[in-house]
Write a protein that holds these residues in place. Sequence first.
Motif, PDB file in Angstrom:
ATOM      1  N   SER A 290       0.837  -1.202   0.000  1.00  0.00           N
ATOM      2  CA  SER A 290       0.000   0.000   0.000  1.00  0.00           C
ATOM      3  C   SER A 290       0.869   1.248   0.000  1.00  0.00           C
ATOM      4  O   SER A 290       2.037   1.216   0.417  1.00  0.00           O
ATOM      5  N   ARG A 291       0.295   2.347  -0.448  1.00  0.00           N
ATOM      6  CA  ARG A 291       0.979   3.632  -0.414  1.00  0.00           C
ATOM      7  C   ARG A 291       1.138   4.099   1.035  1.00  0.00           C
ATOM      8  O   ARG A 291       0.401   3.673   1.919  1.00  0.00           O
ATOM      9  N   PRO A 292       2.082   4.989   1.294  1.00  0.00           N
ATOM     10  CA  PRO A 292       2.321   5.407   2.671  1.00  0.00           C
ATOM     11  C   PRO A 292       1.175   6.227   3.259  1.00  0.00           C
ATOM     12  O   PRO A 292       0.356   6.797   2.535  1.00  0.00           O
TER      13      PRO A 292
ATOM     14  N   LYS B 238      -3.150  11.327   3.867  1.00  0.00           N
ATOM     15  CA  LYS B 238      -3.457  10.967   5.264  1.00  0.00           C
ATOM     16  C   LYS B 238      -4.105   9.595   5.403  1.00  0.00           C
ATOM     17  O   LYS B 238      -5.034   9.399   6.180  1.00  0.00           O
ATOM     18  N   GLY B 239      -3.595   8.661   4.632  1.00  0.00           N
ATOM     19  CA  GLY B 239      -4.045   7.289   4.761  1.00  0.00           C
ATOM     20  C   GLY B 239      -5.350   6.973   4.064  1.00  0.00           C
ATOM     21  O   GLY B 239      -5.940   5.918   4.308  1.00  0.00           O
ATOM     22  N   ALA B 240      -5.797   7.843   3.173  1.00  0.00           N
ATOM     23  CA  ALA B 240      -7.075   7.600   2.489  1.00  0.00           C
ATOM     24  C   ALA B 240      -6.952   6.568   1.382  1.00  0.00           C
ATOM     25  O   ALA B 240      -7.964   6.097   0.854  1.00  0.00           O
ATOM     26  N   GLY B 241      -5.727   6.190   1.024  1.00  0.00           N
ATOM     27  CA  GLY B 241      -5.529   5.223  -0.047  1.00  0.00           C
ATOM     28  C   GLY B 241      -5.915   3.815   0.364  1.00  0.00           C
ATOM     29  O   GLY B 241      -6.294   3.538   1.501  1.00  0.00           O
ATOM     30  N   VAL B 242      -5.793   2.889  -0.597  1.00  0.00           N
ATOM     31  CA  VAL B 242      -6.206   1.509  -0.383  1.00  0.00           C
ATOM     32  C   VAL B 242      -5.182   0.776   0.470  1.00  0.00           C
ATOM     33  O   VAL B 242      -3.985   0.769   0.166  1.00  0.00           O
TER      34      VAL B 242
ATOM     35  N   GLY C 164     -12.854  -7.004   1.749  1.00  0.00           N
ATOM     36  CA  GLY C 164     -11.957  -6.341   0.816  1.00  0.00           C
ATOM     37  C   GLY C 164     -10.908  -5.511   1.533  1.00  0.00           C
ATOM     38  O   GLY C 164     -10.732  -5.606   2.757  1.00  0.00           O
ATOM     39  N   ARG C 165     -10.220  -4.707   0.784  1.00  0.00           N
ATOM     40  CA  ARG C 165      -9.165  -3.862   1.327  1.00  0.00           C
ATOM     41  C   ARG C 165      -9.769  -2.622   1.971  1.00  0.00           C
ATOM     42  O   ARG C 165     -10.562  -1.920   1.357  1.00  0.00           O
ATOM     43  N   GLY C 166      -9.404  -2.357   3.195  1.00  0.00           N
ATOM     44  CA  GLY C 166      -9.796  -1.116   3.835  1.00  0.00           C
ATOM     45  C   GLY C 166      -8.871  -0.001   3.401  1.00  0.00           C
ATOM     46  O   GLY C 166      -8.112  -0.128   2.435  1.00  0.00           O
TER      47      GLY C 166
ATOM     48  N   ASN D 236      -3.525  -3.939  -7.026  1.00  0.00           N
ATOM     49  CA  ASN D 236      -2.830  -2.665  -7.191  1.00  0.00           C
ATOM     50  C   ASN D 236      -2.764  -2.309  -8.674  1.00  0.00           C
ATOM     51  O   ASN D 236      -2.441  -3.158  -9.508  1.00  0.00           O
ATOM     52  N   PRO D 237      -3.081  -1.072  -9.025  1.00  0.00           N
ATOM     53  CA  PRO D 237      -3.119  -0.667 -10.441  1.00  0.00           C
ATOM     54  C   PRO D 237      -1.802  -0.952 -11.153  1.00  0.00           C
ATOM     55  O   PRO D 237      -0.728  -0.812 -10.576  1.00  0.00           O
ATOM     56  N   GLY D 238      -1.899  -1.353 -12.407  1.00  0.00           N
ATOM     57  CA  GLY D 238      -0.721  -1.586 -13.236  1.00  0.00           C
ATOM     58  C   GLY D 238      -0.367  -3.048 -13.398  1.00  0.00           C
ATOM     59  O   GLY D 238       0.380  -3.405 -14.310  1.00  0.00           O
TER      60      GLY D 238
END
Length: 524
Positions: free
Chosen positions: A169-171, A176-180, A202-204, A521-523
């Motif tokens: 996951s992204r940092p 502020k942690g809104a990513g997957v 699923g992923r939070g 994850n995209p890509g």
Amino acid sequence: MKLKNNILKFGLAAGICVLATTSCQDLTDLQPADAFSETTAFSSAKRAELSVIGMYNAAQSGNYAGNVVRGYPFGAAAIEQGDMRGEDMVNQAGFYAITNESTYTPTTANNVWMWNTLFTLINQANITIEGVQKAGTEGLITSEAALAYEGEAKFLRALAMHELLINFSRPYADNKGAGVGIPIRDFAVNSPATVEKAVGTGRGTVAEGYAFILKDLDFAEANLPATRAGNLKIVRAVKGAAIGLKTRVKLHMQDWAGVSAEAAKIVSASAPFTSAIGGYKLTATADGPFKNMFSEEALFSIENNAQDNPGVNGALAAMLGSPALGGRGLVVVSPIVYNLPAFKADDSRRNLMVNNGRSYFTTKYSDYTNRSDNAPILRYAEVLLNYAEAEVRVNGVTSKAISLLNAVRGRATASGVYALSDFSTPKDLINAILIERRIEFMAEGKRWGDIHRLALDADYSTGGIPAKMAYGNATFATYNFVTNPALTKNIAAIPYADYKFLWPIPADELARNPTLAAQQNPGY
């Protein structure tokens, strides 16, 4: 139905292994000869204790493709991969080339088995939590023991979840942690009903993952003992280990005040820094934590010994050691870190390397015969440097921050000790702390964590995965901290925005879980 059966088989195998008194070698054997069934594993105090020990075995040497025991998830594999994603170690052999060169896919073994073994550990922790809660309620073990065992399980679950977050996951700093984030599994996958629940999970968000981790660690801190007898205080979770891990987690969240508040629980107000909880302190010399893997500097380590270790494919000395000494020499120190101006000529940490006329190998791990070197997960030196960075982020250049930094640096180099007047801006001091982390934790797998958490930092980001030296470029002549020659970095940098900054969710996981199949994850 076939999909559910496959998931159930996987889930049950992961669950049963936690009940084994030794390692589970065969994931298809749901009742190994050396295991208890789930219905009897927590039926007495002795069996509950053995079941809890099984979690640590899963953390030491999870099952890798074909049931070969290796250093996944928290042995040599995690340490080497954490280094291979950064620039301060050079890949010499093919083993970690995929990680080093960022050519991973949903089927490449190194990232696939980190995901699988980390989630196996999480599932084992969940089975233990449910088991000890039930045993405590039924009076089979004391309520105090049930809470302490649950604290151990939640400590390991938090450790595993954080490792997943920083790789898949992204940092937290990204919005502020809104990513997957990752799937949050707080239940044991060991029945058709829980399989159904797992498939639907699923992923939070990243923020939800960090909140869950901190909740686990708060519980662990409240319920774990302050110490244990002998070496168990290092290889079984204790209160100080939970606190120390919280300083790391909050550093990733950029909760600087939170880092300081946690660190202050186990760091005295002034030097020489010690902890009233657990008696932690730095060893007198920089090689101390490696001469004695059970020293007062170790907050938590994964234990290895002659009878129980991840084998030649997972032991630290085997994987990182010089072939001339009995190692396989898969990874060597890079001239990038060796030549750093801050890495002084008199720095005794240079003595934790050996050259073969071509490259430098770490000698932090030295038991080439019995493979008994512990995997250092959390040292007091890290807590001090976490605290130092947080202090500067909040209060700027202070004597306290300098003192914390010098505690780590000063035991290794007399010429490199810093004074308050050496830093005109907080930026300069933080940069010195970050460089100190690279020198101190070289060959301990911590480089990726810093690259990940600082990826969007305006002042300290590497911009993504940094450019690296290939083995062919790292000739002996390039190791020269006096002339500091220009270095050729043939392994190209990967920008933060590139999809390869993250590992892909494994293909076998996507095949088992259609919910996650839509959340790759995209890509990839």
